[in-house]
Design a protein around this motif. Structure first.
Motif, PDB file in Angstrom:
ATOM      1  N   ILE A  11       0.855  -1.193   0.000  1.00  0.00           N
ATOM      2  CA  ILE A  11       0.000   0.000   0.000  1.00  0.00           C
ATOM      3  C   ILE A  11       0.883   1.232   0.000  1.00  0.00           C
ATOM      4  N   ILE A  12       0.654   2.099  -0.992  1.00  0.00           N
ATOM      5  CA  ILE A  12       1.452   3.319  -1.130  1.00  0.00           C
ATOM      6  C   ILE A  12       0.537   4.538  -1.152  1.00  0.00           C
ATOM      7  N   PRO A  13       0.547   5.363  -0.094  1.00  0.00           N
ATOM      8  CA  PRO A  13      -0.182   6.630  -0.148  1.00  0.00           C
ATOM      9  C   PRO A  13       0.596   7.603  -1.036  1.00  0.00           C
ATOM     10  N   CYS A  14      -0.091   8.284  -1.923  1.00  0.00           N
ATOM     11  CA  CYS A  14       0.578   9.165  -2.888  1.00  0.00           C
ATOM     12  C   CYS A  14      -0.064  10.551  -2.878  1.00  0.00           C
ATOM     13  N   TYR A  15       0.732  11.546  -2.608  1.00  0.00           N
ATOM     14  CA  TYR A  15       0.266  12.933  -2.694  1.00  0.00           C
ATOM     15  C   TYR A  15       1.396  13.801  -3.234  1.00  0.00           C
ATOM     16  N   ASN A  16       1.219  14.296  -4.449  1.00  0.00           N
ATOM     17  CA  ASN A  16       2.189  15.182  -5.101  1.00  0.00           C
ATOM     18  C   ASN A  16       3.620  14.641  -5.016  1.00  0.00           C
ATOM     19  N   VAL A  17       3.801  13.446  -5.556  1.00  0.00           N
ATOM     20  CA  VAL A  17       5.102  12.772  -5.483  1.00  0.00           C
ATOM     21  C   VAL A  17       5.644  12.427  -6.868  1.00  0.00           C
ATOM     22  N   ARG A  18       5.386  13.266  -7.832  1.00  0.00           N
ATOM     23  CA  ARG A  18       5.820  12.976  -9.213  1.00  0.00           C
ATOM     24  C   ARG A  18       7.328  12.752  -9.318  1.00  0.00           C
ATOM     25  N   ASP A  19       8.099  13.361  -8.428  1.00  0.00           N
ATOM     26  CA  ASP A  19       9.552  13.222  -8.500  1.00  0.00           C
ATOM     27  C   ASP A  19      10.070  11.918  -7.899  1.00  0.00           C
ATOM     28  N   TYR A  20       9.219  11.171  -7.190  1.00  0.00           N
ATOM     29  CA  TYR A  20       9.673   9.986  -6.461  1.00  0.00           C
ATOM     30  C   TYR A  20       8.952   8.696  -6.833  1.00  0.00           C
ATOM     31  N   ILE A  21       7.704   8.788  -7.226  1.00  0.00           N
ATOM     32  CA  ILE A  21       6.864   7.590  -7.332  1.00  0.00           C
ATOM     33  C   ILE A  21       7.372   6.579  -8.372  1.00  0.00           C
ATOM     34  N   ALA A  22       7.956   7.024  -9.458  1.00  0.00           N
ATOM     35  CA  ALA A  22       8.456   6.077 -10.463  1.00  0.00           C
ATOM     36  C   ALA A  22       9.579   5.212  -9.880  1.00  0.00           C
ATOM     37  N   ASN A  23      10.505   5.813  -9.143  1.00  0.00           N
ATOM     38  CA  ASN A  23      11.581   5.034  -8.515  1.00  0.00           C
ATOM     39  C   ASN A  23      11.018   4.040  -7.512  1.00  0.00           C
ATOM     40  N   CYS A  24      10.019   4.462  -6.767  1.00  0.00           N
ATOM     41  CA  CYS A  24       9.379   3.582  -5.791  1.00  0.00           C
ATOM     42  C   CYS A  24       8.749   2.381  -6.498  1.00  0.00           C
ATOM     43  N   ASP A  43      -4.042  10.561  -3.170  1.00  0.00           N
ATOM     44  CA  ASP A  43      -4.741  11.332  -2.138  1.00  0.00           C
ATOM     45  C   ASP A  43      -4.947  12.786  -2.576  1.00  0.00           C
ATOM     46  N   GLY A  44      -5.548  12.952  -3.757  1.00  0.00           N
ATOM     47  CA  GLY A  44      -5.868  14.292  -4.247  1.00  0.00           C
ATOM     48  C   GLY A  44      -4.681  15.052  -4.802  1.00  0.00           C
ATOM     49  N   SER A  45      -3.741  14.355  -5.414  1.00  0.00           N
ATOM     50  CA  SER A  45      -2.553  15.020  -5.966  1.00  0.00           C
ATOM     51  C   SER A  45      -2.939  16.087  -6.982  1.00  0.00           C
ATOM     52  N   THR A  46      -2.153  17.147  -7.004  1.00  0.00           N
ATOM     53  CA  THR A  46      -2.385  18.241  -7.959  1.00  0.00           C
ATOM     54  C   THR A  46      -1.242  18.353  -8.968  1.00  0.00           C
ATOM     55  N   ASP A  47      -0.285  17.447  -8.903  1.00  0.00           N
ATOM     56  CA  ASP A  47       0.808  17.427  -9.880  1.00  0.00           C
ATOM     57  C   ASP A  47       0.582  16.247 -10.831  1.00  0.00           C
ATOM     58  N   ASP A  48       1.606  15.712 -11.423  1.00  0.00           N
ATOM     59  CA  ASP A  48       1.482  14.608 -12.390  1.00  0.00           C
ATOM     60  C   ASP A  48       1.524  13.221 -11.756  1.00  0.00           C
ATOM     61  N   THR A  49       1.371  13.141 -10.455  1.00  0.00           N
ATOM     62  CA  THR A  49       1.428  11.841  -9.777  1.00  0.00           C
ATOM     63  C   THR A  49       0.442  10.853 -10.395  1.00  0.00           C
ATOM     64  N   LEU A  50      -0.803  11.254 -10.567  1.00  0.00           N
ATOM     65  CA  LEU A  50      -1.824  10.344 -11.090  1.00  0.00           C
ATOM     66  C   LEU A  50      -1.460   9.848 -12.495  1.00  0.00           C
ATOM     67  N   ILE A  65      -5.000   1.580  -8.717  1.00  0.00           N
ATOM     68  CA  ILE A  65      -5.023   2.988  -8.326  1.00  0.00           C
ATOM     69  C   ILE A  65      -6.379   3.302  -7.719  1.00  0.00           C
ATOM     70  N   ILE A  66      -6.346   3.908  -6.562  1.00  0.00           N
ATOM     71  CA  ILE A  66      -7.555   4.401  -5.915  1.00  0.00           C
ATOM     72  C   ILE A  66      -7.394   5.907  -5.786  1.00  0.00           C
ATOM     73  N   GLN A  67      -8.394   6.644  -6.216  1.00  0.00           N
ATOM     74  CA  GLN A  67      -8.357   8.101  -6.103  1.00  0.00           C
ATOM     75  C   GLN A  67      -9.305   8.547  -4.999  1.00  0.00           C
ATOM     76  N   GLN A  68      -8.864   9.530  -4.243  1.00  0.00           N
ATOM     77  CA  GLN A  68      -9.725  10.132  -3.235  1.00  0.00           C
ATOM     78  C   GLN A  68      -9.320  11.589  -3.075  1.00  0.00           C
ATOM     79  N   ASP A  69     -10.240  12.379  -2.538  1.00  0.00           N
ATOM     80  CA  ASP A  69      -9.894  13.755  -2.189  1.00  0.00           C
ATOM     81  C   ASP A  69      -8.842  13.713  -1.097  1.00  0.00           C
ATOM     82  N   ASN A  70      -8.037  14.761  -1.018  1.00  0.00           N
ATOM     83  CA  ASN A  70      -6.965  14.808  -0.033  1.00  0.00           C
ATOM     84  C   ASN A  70      -7.534  14.674   1.373  1.00  0.00           C
ATOM     85  N   GLN A  71      -7.136  13.571   2.041  1.00  0.00           N
ATOM     86  CA  GLN A  71      -7.585  13.301   3.407  1.00  0.00           C
ATOM     87  C   GLN A  71      -6.422  12.953   4.327  1.00  0.00           C
TER      88      GLN A  71
END
Length: 169
Positions: A11-24, A43-50, A65-71
């Motif tokens: 399980i990976i929570p993701c919020y605005n992590v475009r610079d890291y998520i690919a390596n992960c 978790d409601g990313s506003t960058d290119d994470t999704l 992928i599960i999308q939700q508003d930032n919580q």
């Protein structure tokens, strides 16, 4: 690479992590033993994470992928637990890179002790402000068995090495 899937949902929570998520994600899809599923909670990313998550998900059917508003991170992890289908859960932060043998080592531990309830591993910290350095050298995984959670906690406290982060267990 083994074709076997492990008894673990990552399980990976993701919020605005475009610079890291690919390596992960690369560190997970290149495991010697693949996880049953990788659940990414956007978790409601506003960058290119999704977009990055969607690219990986379209290529690997075990990435969900599960999308939700930032919580917040706790809500994202709880959402992942709700949909996880494996017997065990491994939390990974979106800026983590895991050892290529970690899930295989977990499976080996589970095979040798089917009553395994808890799997603890160490980590190496690296400074992201410095230029990344490529290295093929892996830090060896050292196995140590504890008969109970109290034994593990005592071991960690005696060495002043206790950390409450969820991605270490």
């Amino acid at each position: 690479m083994m074709n076997k899937n492990a008894h673990v949902s990552v399980i990976i929570p993701c919020y605005n992590v475009r610079d890291y998520i690919a390596n992960c994600l690369d560190s997970l899809i290149n495991q010697q033993c693949l996880p049953k599923e990788i659940i990414c909670i956007d978790d409601g990313s506003t960058d290119d994470t999704l977009l990055i998550l969607q690219k990986y998900s379209s290529k690997y059917n075990y990435i969900k992928i599960i999308q939700q508003d930032n919580q917040g991170v706790s809500s994202a992890r709880n959402r992942g637990i709700e949909i996880a289908t494996a017997d065990f859960v491994l939390f990974i932060d979106s800026d983590d890179i895991i050892n290529a043998n970690l899930i295989h080592q977990f499976e080996s531990s589970l095979t040798s002790d089917p009553n395994l309830e808890f799997f603890y591993f160490n980590y190496t910290f690296f400074d992201v402000s410095k230029a990344p350095q490529k290295s093929s050298k892996l830090i060896p995984l050292v196995q140590k068995k504890f008969e109970s959670g109290i034994d593990l906690l005592t071991y960690l406290l005696e060495r002043k090495n206790y950390s409450g982060v969820v991605w270490r267990y």
